[in-house]
Design an enzyme around this catalytic site. Sequence first.
Site, PDB file in Angstrom:
ATOM      1  CE  LYS A 268      -4.627  -0.925   1.588  1.00 50.08           C
ATOM      2  NZ  LYS A 268      -5.542  -1.036   2.703  1.00 50.08           N
TER       3      LYS A 268
ATOM      4  CE  LYS B 228      -5.659  -7.245  -2.838  1.00 45.09           C
ATOM      5  NZ  LYS B 228      -5.371  -7.056  -1.431  1.00 45.09           N
TER       6      LYS B 228
ATOM      7  CE  LYS C 227     -14.451  -2.852  -0.725  1.00 45.30           C
ATOM      8  NZ  LYS C 227     -14.289  -2.791   0.719  1.00 45.30           N
TER       9      LYS C 227
HETATM   10  P1  TYM Z   1     -11.162  -5.872   3.023  1.00 42.47           P
HETATM   11  O1  TYM Z   1     -12.225  -4.898   3.320  1.00 42.47           O
HETATM   12  O2  TYM Z   1     -10.008  -5.441   2.182  1.00 42.47           O
HETATM   13  O3  TYM Z   1     -11.793  -7.133   2.290  1.00 42.47           O
HETATM   14  C1  TYM Z   1     -12.879  -7.862   2.855  1.00 42.47           C
HETATM   15  C2  TYM Z   1     -12.694  -9.349   2.565  1.00 42.47           C
HETATM   16  O4  TYM Z   1     -12.597  -9.559   1.145  1.00 42.47           O
HETATM   17  C3  TYM Z   1     -11.424 -10.320   0.851  1.00 42.47           C
HETATM   18  N1  TYM Z   1     -10.893  -9.871  -0.449  1.00 42.47           N
HETATM   19  C4  TYM Z   1     -10.630 -10.696  -1.466  1.00 42.47           C
HETATM   20  N2  TYM Z   1     -10.750 -12.034  -1.604  1.00 42.47           N
HETATM   21  C5  TYM Z   1     -10.393 -12.577  -2.796  1.00 42.47           C
HETATM   22  N3  TYM Z   1      -9.934 -11.840  -3.846  1.00 42.47           N
HETATM   23  C6  TYM Z   1      -9.800 -10.497  -3.758  1.00 42.47           C
HETATM   24  N4  TYM Z   1      -9.370  -9.779  -4.788  1.00 42.47           N
HETATM   25  C7  TYM Z   1     -10.146  -9.862  -2.524  1.00 42.47           C
HETATM   26  N5  TYM Z   1     -10.141  -8.575  -2.084  1.00 42.47           N
HETATM   27  C8  TYM Z   1     -10.595  -8.596  -0.812  1.00 42.47           C
HETATM   28  C9  TYM Z   1     -10.457  -9.989   1.984  1.00 42.47           C
HETATM   29  O5  TYM Z   1      -9.487 -10.998   2.127  1.00 42.47           O
HETATM   30  C10 TYM Z   1     -11.397  -9.891   3.166  1.00 42.47           C
HETATM   31  O6  TYM Z   1     -11.636 -11.180   3.712  1.00 42.47           O
HETATM   32  N6  TYM Z   1      -8.439  -6.222   7.190  1.00 42.47           N
HETATM   33  C11 TYM Z   1      -9.655  -6.658   6.552  1.00 42.47           C
HETATM   34  C12 TYM Z   1     -10.898  -6.349   7.348  1.00 42.47           C
HETATM   35  C13 TYM Z   1     -10.859  -6.785   8.762  1.00 42.47           C
HETATM   36  C14 TYM Z   1     -11.014  -8.112   9.247  1.00 42.47           C
HETATM   37  C15 TYM Z   1     -10.958  -7.999  10.664  1.00 42.47           C
HETATM   38  C16 TYM Z   1     -11.188  -9.339   8.635  1.00 42.47           C
HETATM   39  C17 TYM Z   1     -10.717  -5.964   9.845  1.00 42.47           C
HETATM   40  N7  TYM Z   1     -10.786  -6.685  10.998  1.00 42.47           N
HETATM   41  C18 TYM Z   1     -11.044  -9.124  11.469  1.00 42.47           C
HETATM   42  C19 TYM Z   1     -11.268 -10.465   9.454  1.00 42.47           C
HETATM   43  C20 TYM Z   1     -11.204 -10.356  10.837  1.00 42.47           C
HETATM   44  C21 TYM Z   1      -9.783  -5.946   5.216  1.00 42.47           C
HETATM   45  O7  TYM Z   1      -9.256  -4.880   4.999  1.00 42.47           O
HETATM   46  O8  TYM Z   1     -10.630  -6.567   4.352  1.00 42.47           O
END
Ligand code: TYM
Length: 331
Positions: free
Chosen positions: A111, A194, A197
């Site tokens: 990032k 990947k 968003k």
């Molecule tokens: P975030 O908001 O980036 O994404 C949410 C979930 O979507 C999955 N994901 C993907 N899976 C497959 N291919 C992709 N291109 C892709 N992009 C996103 C992410 O792996 C995620 O599961 N840090 C986390 C949010 C979070 C969290 C937590 C998750 C905060 N606290 C506690 C689990 C437990 C995040 O930024 O996800």
Amino acid sequence: MTRVFSGIQPTGIPHLGNYLGAIQNWVALQANHECIFCLVDLHALTVWQNPADLRAQTRQQTAVLLASGIDPEKHILFNQSAVSAHTRLGWIFNCVSRLGWLNRMTQFKDKVGKDRENHSAGLYVYPNLMAADILAYKAVKVPVGDDQRQHVELANDIVKKFNHDYEVEFFQEIEAFVPAQAARVMSLRDGLKKMSKSDPSAQSRIDLTDDADTIALKIKRAKTDPEPLPSSLEGLTDRPEARNLVGLYAAMDNLTPEQVLARHGGEGFGPFKKALADVMIARIEPIAKETSRLLDDTGHLDHVLRTGAARAAAIANPIVDEVEQIVGLLK
Ligand code: TYM
């Protein structure tokens, strides 16, 4: 019943990667787990957000999750900032976690790139708050996409160090639950990046609010190579775009990539993309329509979040009270 926790950032609109990597599995786990799902608005703040947009997106994501099949009656759905236990435990974990561990986080490095000095301190300690999200509920199973695996490992390092430093067996190790298919959905414009968003090109992703025509057009325009589809997995080597589309088809239609290739091997991308768009529309369009219906009643969405937050707080507060006791805060 095993307790599950997972979160998603309320920035932008959830896309197909979020759906296949996480949301689809959240929905499935509800059948035989106690689930807590969270819109992690405090994590979103690690990068500046327009305040009005953040509020609107928190509601919109709530609508998308409900439309995808999250059940807020049997399980818990809420926004992170409404439960102060997250930040209370997050601070304690900032003091348990080590700089050396955070320095290894590939997501942070990706990032910030070469501009590390100009990013927020919050972005750097983000994995500590994520560990607090999970452990404030003593959840043990965490359904996430592949990109979150390293953060879950760091949470386990925190578990071990906390238990060791305070001579307790308070936290239990947690398990990342990463799907076998589509754990890392790639951009439709570049099979090595990947799906995200934050990609400036809307053509690079399918949003869960896209209508049928938009989905069909994005799939039609997806980058491919000139060769027809191979008949076996080895034929996908060095063809990242083809591999991504086959993986998407498999994940959307509950098949293995081998089964997809057995059916479509030898086909050109024209007919394959048409078949892929049909499968995708069948899954995504109902979610998009239901999301738009739910967004007409923001009162209901706010009620779901408020009720969820009260139930979440009732679980997390006693756990974090106990942690504060263990570390010696005068209560
Ligand atoms: P975030 O908001 O980036 O994404 C949410 C979930 O979507 C999955 N994901 C993907 N899976 C497959 N291919 C992709 N291109 C892709 N992009 C996103 C992410 O792996 C995620 O599961 N840090 C986390 C949010 C979070 C969290 C937590 C998750 C905060 N606290 C506690 C689990 C437990 C995040 O930024 O996800």
